[in-house]
Scaffold this active site. Structure first.
Site, PDB file in Angstrom:
ATOM      1  N   ASP A  31       0.836  -1.206   0.000  1.00  0.00           N
ATOM      2  CA  ASP A  31       0.000   0.000   0.000  1.00  0.00           C
ATOM      3  C   ASP A  31       0.871   1.258   0.000  1.00  0.00           C
ATOM      4  O   ASP A  31       2.005   1.240   0.480  1.00  0.00           O
ATOM      5  CB  ASP A  31      -0.910  -0.025   1.244  1.00  0.00           C
ATOM      6  CG  ASP A  31      -2.079   0.940   1.098  1.00  0.00           C
ATOM      7  OD1 ASP A  31      -2.395   1.350  -0.035  1.00  0.00           O
ATOM      8  OD2 ASP A  31      -2.687   1.286   2.138  1.00  0.00           O
ATOM      9  N   GLY A  32       0.317   2.348  -0.537  1.00  0.00           N
ATOM     10  CA  GLY A  32       1.013   3.635  -0.479  1.00  0.00           C
ATOM     11  C   GLY A  32       1.524   4.153  -1.818  1.00  0.00           C
ATOM     12  O   GLY A  32       2.181   5.195  -1.859  1.00  0.00           O
ATOM     13  N   GLY A  34      -0.218   5.481  -4.206  1.00  0.00           N
ATOM     14  CA  GLY A  34      -0.892   6.749  -4.506  1.00  0.00           C
ATOM     15  C   GLY A  34      -0.268   7.900  -3.730  1.00  0.00           C
ATOM     16  O   GLY A  34       0.008   8.968  -4.283  1.00  0.00           O
ATOM     17  N   HIS A  48       2.299   3.422  -9.128  1.00  0.00           N
ATOM     18  CA  HIS A  48       2.138   1.980  -9.370  1.00  0.00           C
ATOM     19  C   HIS A  48       3.350   1.424 -10.132  1.00  0.00           C
ATOM     20  O   HIS A  48       3.793   0.310  -9.881  1.00  0.00           O
ATOM     21  CB  HIS A  48       0.849   1.701 -10.140  1.00  0.00           C
ATOM     22  CG  HIS A  48      -0.391   2.068  -9.367  1.00  0.00           C
ATOM     23  ND1 HIS A  48      -0.536   1.787  -8.028  1.00  0.00           N
ATOM     24  CD2 HIS A  48      -1.538   2.706  -9.733  1.00  0.00           C
ATOM     25  CE1 HIS A  48      -1.720   2.236  -7.611  1.00  0.00           C
ATOM     26  NE2 HIS A  48      -2.338   2.796  -8.626  1.00  0.00           N
ATOM     27  N   SER A  76      -7.353  -5.636  -5.389  1.00  0.00           N
ATOM     28  CA  SER A  76      -8.424  -6.274  -4.614  1.00  0.00           C
ATOM     29  C   SER A  76      -9.740  -6.249  -5.389  1.00  0.00           C
ATOM     30  O   SER A  76      -9.900  -5.465  -6.341  1.00  0.00           O
ATOM     31  CB  SER A  76      -8.603  -5.550  -3.276  1.00  0.00           C
ATOM     32  OG  SER A  76      -9.252  -4.305  -3.470  1.00  0.00           O
ATOM     33  N   THR A  77     -10.678  -7.079  -4.951  1.00  0.00           N
ATOM     34  CA  THR A  77     -11.999  -7.086  -5.595  1.00  0.00           C
ATOM     35  C   THR A  77     -12.701  -5.736  -5.418  1.00  0.00           C
ATOM     36  O   THR A  77     -13.624  -5.418  -6.148  1.00  0.00           O
ATOM     37  CB  THR A  77     -12.894  -8.208  -5.007  1.00  0.00           C
ATOM     38  OG1 THR A  77     -12.783  -8.181  -3.566  1.00  0.00           O
ATOM     39  CG2 THR A  77     -12.484  -9.584  -5.481  1.00  0.00           C
ATOM     40  N   ASN A  79     -10.942  -2.831  -5.556  1.00  0.00           N
ATOM     41  CA  ASN A  79     -10.194  -1.793  -6.282  1.00  0.00           C
ATOM     42  C   ASN A  79     -10.839  -1.393  -7.613  1.00  0.00           C
ATOM     43  O   ASN A  79     -10.489  -0.366  -8.198  1.00  0.00           O
ATOM     44  CB  ASN A  79      -8.737  -2.219  -6.524  1.00  0.00           C
ATOM     45  CG  ASN A  79      -7.873  -2.150  -5.272  1.00  0.00           C
ATOM     46  OD1 ASN A  79      -6.953  -2.934  -5.090  1.00  0.00           O
ATOM     47  ND2 ASN A  79      -8.138  -1.185  -4.385  1.00  0.00           N
ATOM     48  N   TRP A  80     -11.839  -2.173  -8.084  1.00  0.00           N
ATOM     49  CA  TRP A  80     -12.569  -1.787  -9.306  1.00  0.00           C
ATOM     50  C   TRP A  80     -13.297  -0.463  -9.109  1.00  0.00           C
ATOM     51  O   TRP A  80     -13.652   0.200 -10.076  1.00  0.00           O
ATOM     52  CB  TRP A  80     -13.595  -2.857  -9.694  1.00  0.00           C
ATOM     53  CG  TRP A  80     -13.010  -4.175 -10.087  1.00  0.00           C
ATOM     54  CD1 TRP A  80     -13.029  -5.319  -9.352  1.00  0.00           C
ATOM     55  CD2 TRP A  80     -12.313  -4.500 -11.310  1.00  0.00           C
ATOM     56  NE1 TRP A  80     -12.387  -6.335 -10.030  1.00  0.00           N
ATOM     57  CE2 TRP A  80     -11.948  -5.866 -11.243  1.00  0.00           C
ATOM     58  CE3 TRP A  80     -11.974  -3.777 -12.455  1.00  0.00           C
ATOM     59  CZ2 TRP A  80     -11.259  -6.514 -12.265  1.00  0.00           C
ATOM     60  CZ3 TRP A  80     -11.282  -4.429 -13.472  1.00  0.00           C
ATOM     61  CH2 TRP A  80     -10.934  -5.778 -13.380  1.00  0.00           C
ATOM     62  N   ARG A 195       2.139  -4.954   6.066  1.00  0.00           N
ATOM     63  CA  ARG A 195       1.398  -3.923   5.344  1.00  0.00           C
ATOM     64  C   ARG A 195       2.226  -2.648   5.351  1.00  0.00           C
ATOM     65  O   ARG A 195       2.632  -2.181   6.420  1.00  0.00           O
ATOM     66  CB  ARG A 195       0.025  -3.650   5.975  1.00  0.00           C
ATOM     67  CG  ARG A 195      -0.733  -2.586   5.156  1.00  0.00           C
ATOM     68  CD  ARG A 195      -2.188  -2.463   5.486  1.00  0.00           C
ATOM     69  NE  ARG A 195      -2.807  -1.544   4.552  1.00  0.00           N
ATOM     70  CZ  ARG A 195      -4.030  -1.638   4.069  1.00  0.00           C
ATOM     71  NH1 ARG A 195      -4.806  -2.624   4.440  1.00  0.00           N
ATOM     72  NH2 ARG A 195      -4.504  -0.747   3.219  1.00  0.00           N
TER      73      ARG A 195
HETATM   74  C1  IPE Z   1      -5.253  -2.892  -0.267  1.00  0.00           C
HETATM   75  O1  IPE Z   1      -5.004  -1.552  -0.412  1.00  0.00           O
HETATM   76  C2  IPE Z   1      -5.281  -3.543  -1.635  1.00  0.00           C
HETATM   77  C3  IPE Z   1      -3.995  -3.693  -2.292  1.00  0.00           C
HETATM   78  C4  IPE Z   1      -2.831  -3.388  -1.769  1.00  0.00           C
HETATM   79  C5  IPE Z   1      -4.047  -4.240  -3.618  1.00  0.00           C
HETATM   80  P1  IPE Z   1      -6.173  -0.470  -0.523  1.00  0.00           P
HETATM   81  O2  IPE Z   1      -5.498   0.834  -0.665  1.00  0.00           O
HETATM   82  O3  IPE Z   1      -7.111  -0.854  -1.617  1.00  0.00           O
HETATM   83  O4  IPE Z   1      -6.921  -0.622   0.868  1.00  0.00           O
HETATM   84  P2  IPE Z   1      -7.852   0.404   1.643  1.00  0.00           P
HETATM   85  O5  IPE Z   1      -8.869   0.899   0.659  1.00  0.00           O
HETATM   86  O6  IPE Z   1      -6.972   1.523   2.130  1.00  0.00           O
HETATM   87  O7  IPE Z   1      -8.420  -0.373   2.775  1.00  0.00           O
HETATM   88  C1  IPE Z   2      -1.650   0.222  -3.359  1.00  0.00           C
HETATM   89  O1  IPE Z   2      -1.404   1.589  -3.388  1.00  0.00           O
HETATM   90  C2  IPE Z   2      -1.755  -0.358  -4.760  1.00  0.00           C
HETATM   91  C3  IPE Z   2      -3.086  -0.818  -5.131  1.00  0.00           C
HETATM   92  C4  IPE Z   2      -4.138  -0.822  -4.378  1.00  0.00           C
HETATM   93  C5  IPE Z   2      -3.223  -1.327  -6.489  1.00  0.00           C
HETATM   94  P1  IPE Z   2      -2.572   2.643  -3.304  1.00  0.00           P
HETATM   95  O2  IPE Z   2      -2.901   3.091  -4.693  1.00  0.00           O
HETATM   96  O3  IPE Z   2      -3.717   2.118  -2.532  1.00  0.00           O
HETATM   97  O4  IPE Z   2      -1.858   3.804  -2.507  1.00  0.00           O
HETATM   98  P2  IPE Z   2      -2.564   4.855  -1.531  1.00  0.00           P
HETATM   99  O5  IPE Z   2      -3.215   4.082  -0.435  1.00  0.00           O
HETATM  100  O6  IPE Z   2      -3.538   5.628  -2.358  1.00  0.00           O
HETATM  101  O7  IPE Z   2      -1.431   5.704  -1.049  1.00  0.00           O
HETATM  102 MG    MG Z   3      -4.173   2.285  -0.523  1.00  0.00          MG
END
Ligand code: IPE
Ligand code: IPE
Ligand code: MG
Length: 259
Positions: A31-32, A34, A48, A76-77, A79-80, A195
């Site tokens: 995660d992170g 973004g 990414h 994740s399911t 993330n769509w 995480r």
């Molecule tokens: C978890 O991260 C999913 C992946 C790392 C692929 P998210 O960024 O989607 O999780 P939430 O929304 O913060 O719980």
């Molecule tokens: C995790 O990074 C990657 C995916 C979920 C695909 P994020 O895109 O969730 O990063 P943040 O949480 O926005 O920083």
């Molecule tokens: Mg995230």
């Protein structure tokens, strides 16, 4: 030097000399991406891409440190529900990465498996996945489990559907009959789940398999995660006592008394 620092360096040294318990299987909630991109005033897709480079670094680190199995949460399911452009960029990146990295993975003897609902992915993505899994199926050096369009709840629902389709009687339903119908029943449960980026939640990752996994949250954003972060995580893991609901310290004492 303060006492905690002495302990830290002792652990660090122990990892370096591999003189400690190395987890067999690590799961990573990457995660992170973004936030990392935002810090640099770039779009999420930039983060990414940097995230994929971090995966390569961590795979190298796992090979060096002797971690044999890695499950990475790629999509994740849920993330769509992200903006369409981001989802499209992510899918393109997965496709491109799988195509580009397959030879290298195969050369290293890594078996690639993909967990998730594949029927909801595009036909060309499914082709890449089939190709990667088939080509690397006999590899023995390590396993990379890519969780793509993966949800822990969806996985349990899919396992129960198979159970019903197989005509299993109510009296026959137990943990083993469910576990054997999960996406990759041959993979042992993860010993450690990491995480990145500070959020303290599971976000639907390996719900069934993480029942007794050790959890570790680090503030490092995924694109910055490197060998040192992994070593720190391993030192932390090595300092934990896994109890699995029991009282292992009493058993040890009893054994010592017998001796
Ligand atoms: C978890 O991260 C999913 C992946 C790392 C692929 P998210 O960024 O989607 O999780 P939430 O929304 O913060 O719980
Ligand atoms: C995790 O990074 C990657 C995916 C979920 C695909 P994020 O895109 O969730 O990063 P943040 O949480 O926005 O920083
Ligand atoms: Mg995230």
């Amino acid at each position: 030097m303060p006492r905690w620092e002495v302990a830290f360096w002792r652990d660090r040294y122990a990892v370096l000399t591999l003189d400690l318990q190395i987890p067999r299987h690590i799961g990573i909630i990457m995660d992170g991406n973004g936030r990392w991109a935002r810090q640099q005033r770039r779009p999420a897709s930039y983060g990414h891409r940097a995230g994929v480079r971090a995966i390569k670094r961590v795979l190298d680190a796992c090979e060096t440190l002797g971690v044999k199995m890695l499950s990475i949460y790629a999509f994740s399911t849920e993330n769509w529900s992200r903006p369409r452009a981001e989802v499209r960029a992510l899918m393109r990146l997965f496709h491109e990465t799988m195509q580009r990295e397959i030879d290298e993975m195969h050369r290293r003897g890594v078996r690639i498996v993909v967990s998730g609902r594949r029927d909801e992915l595009s036909p060309r993505m499914r082709e890449r996945i089939e190709e990667a899994m088939t080509r690397t199926a006999a590899n023995k050096n390590g396993v990379l489990n890519v969780c793509l369009n993966y949800g822990g709840r969806a996985e349990i629902v899919d396992a129960v559907k198979r159970l019903v389709a197989d005509g299993v009687e109510v009296g026959q339903v137990d943990e083993a009959s469910i576990a054997s119908r999960l996406y990759n029943p041959d993979l042992p449960d993860p010993d450690l789940i990491i995480r990145t980026a500070g959020e303290r939640r599971v976000s639907n990752f390996l719900l069934w398999q993480s029942a007794y996994s050790e959890m570790l949250v680090t503030e490092t954003l995924w694109p910055d995660f490197d060998m040192d972060d992994l070593k720190t995580a391993l030192a932390d893991y090595a300092s934990r006592v896994r109890r699995f609901g029991g009282r292992p310290e009493d058993e040890e004492a009893a054994q010592a008394a017998v001796r």
